[in-house]
Write an enzyme that holds these catalytic residues in place. Structure first.
Site: not given
Ligand code: NAD
Ligand code: SER
Length: 316
Positions: A12, A140
């Site tokens: 992205q 994460y």
């Protein structure tokens, strides 16, 4: 001419950052790379299929192209990370260490992004300061916090000029997001135009920090061009542009699509979102390298709809 390598260029952010770097520095000077085959938007320039986990192949690409700067973007994001924690830890950590080790003597500047995911449920949620309690509780977030510590370590110990910022959720129309908790804020535009309805995986009042892609790309390039002596933060800078909830973006889209419908069906991503700040204080980035955003919720929504309407008109 020394060259720039973008790792994770099909993602992205990578897609849009590669396009901008090529605009600024010349197509032939920006080598895009990713695990997968090149996506259409960046196909026209130099491309290497590269698994960043393979350090000898990374070394080879750097030598072949006389690489001088690296933007290392490959990662597994928050939602996908919770589905495969060991894979996320391995990719997010090993890839960064490969790049830092490789960069020690041969690369003049390295960019590596961190995230608002470094913060956790114990963090002050409103105007979260640059330095504060962190305690992330996603794999994460843990990997990004560890990554920040490694970046500062390599800067202090080996003088590697590595630079970083903690992006909020990124919103753009050129490439789809790859498995984060903030992805809803991109998906909602596609669904508004294509289906006139959207099922949201977060609750209506979940406030999160967000940023339009043009601001994120500009911030990244500005940080990389900043005078190194001005940069006081060598872990990762807070940056901020806007904060909104699903209900707020829904209402903004309704200004153009008054019949647009939304349903809320929160899933495991709600818990991740609840652990992240509502808003971020970015005074240090403003002071050190003149950061300032151009897009708020209204301008971002208008820009997303204008561009996606053109892009999606043929598929409707
Ligand atoms: P993305 O998932 O869209 O793209 C990641 C890219 O990395 C993919 O194209 C993927 O194929 C590639 N990749 C995966 N494994 C690889 C490997 N072994 N070797 C080479 N390439 C590999 O992610 P993004 O949204 O573009 O994010 C880019 C960076 O920005 C990440 O580090 C992410 O943590 C950070 N970030 C993104 C956001 C956001 O909202 N998008 C927010 C905060 C931080
Ligand atoms: N947008 C990212 C995610 O949701 C934040 O780093 O995972």
């Amino acid at each position: 001419m020394k060259k720039i390598l973008v790792i994770g260029a099909c993602g992205q952010l990578g897609t849009e950052l590669t396009l901008k770097l090529r605009d600024l520095f010349g197509v032939e000077n920006v080598i895009a790379s990713d695990l997968r085959e090149a996506v259409d938007l960046i196909k026209d320039g130099p491309y290497e299929q590269l698994d960043v986990m393979d350090k000898s192949r990374l070394d080879e690409v750097i030598s072949t192209h006389n690489i001088d700067q690296i933007y290392h973007l490959a990662a597994i994001l928050s939602a996908r990370g919770e589905q495969n924690p060991m894979l996320a830890w391995d990719l997010n950590m090993t890839s960064l260490l490969n790049v830092l080790e490789t960069g020690r003597d041969r690369i003049s500047k390295i960019y590596w992004p961190s995230s608002i995911a470094v913060f956790g449920p114990d963090t002050p949620m409103v105007q979260t300061p640059q330095t504060t309690v962190m305690n992330p509780n996603t794999v994460y977030g843990i990997s990004k916090l560890a990554g920040e510590r490694w970046c500062e370590y390599y800067f202090q110990k080996y003088k590697v000029d590595v630079r970083s910022m903690r992006y909020p959720g990124l919103i753009g129309y050129k490439a789809k997001p790859g498995g984060g908790t903030t992805d809803y804020a991109v998906d909602i535009f596609w669904k508004a135009i294509l289906d006139n309805s959207y099922e949201c995986f977060l609750k209506p009042d979940t406030l999160l920090p967000m940023m339009y892609m043009d601001d994120a790309v500009k911030a990244t390039i500005d940080l990389m061009q900043a005078d190194p002596t001005a940069l006081k933060v060598r872990s990762s800078y807070n940056i901020s542009a806007m904060s909104f909830s699903p209900d707020m973006i829904y209402r903004e889209i309704c200004k153009r699509y008054p019949d647009f419908q939304i349903e809320y069906n929160p899933d495991f991503r709600q818990q991740i979102a609840d652990s992240w700040p509502d808003s971020i204080a970015d005074d240090q980035a403003r002071e050190d390298w003149n950061w300032s955003p151009s897009f708020d919720l209204a301008k971002m929504t208008e820009t997303m709809l204008d561009n996606l309407e053109v892009q999606l008109v043929s598929t409707k």
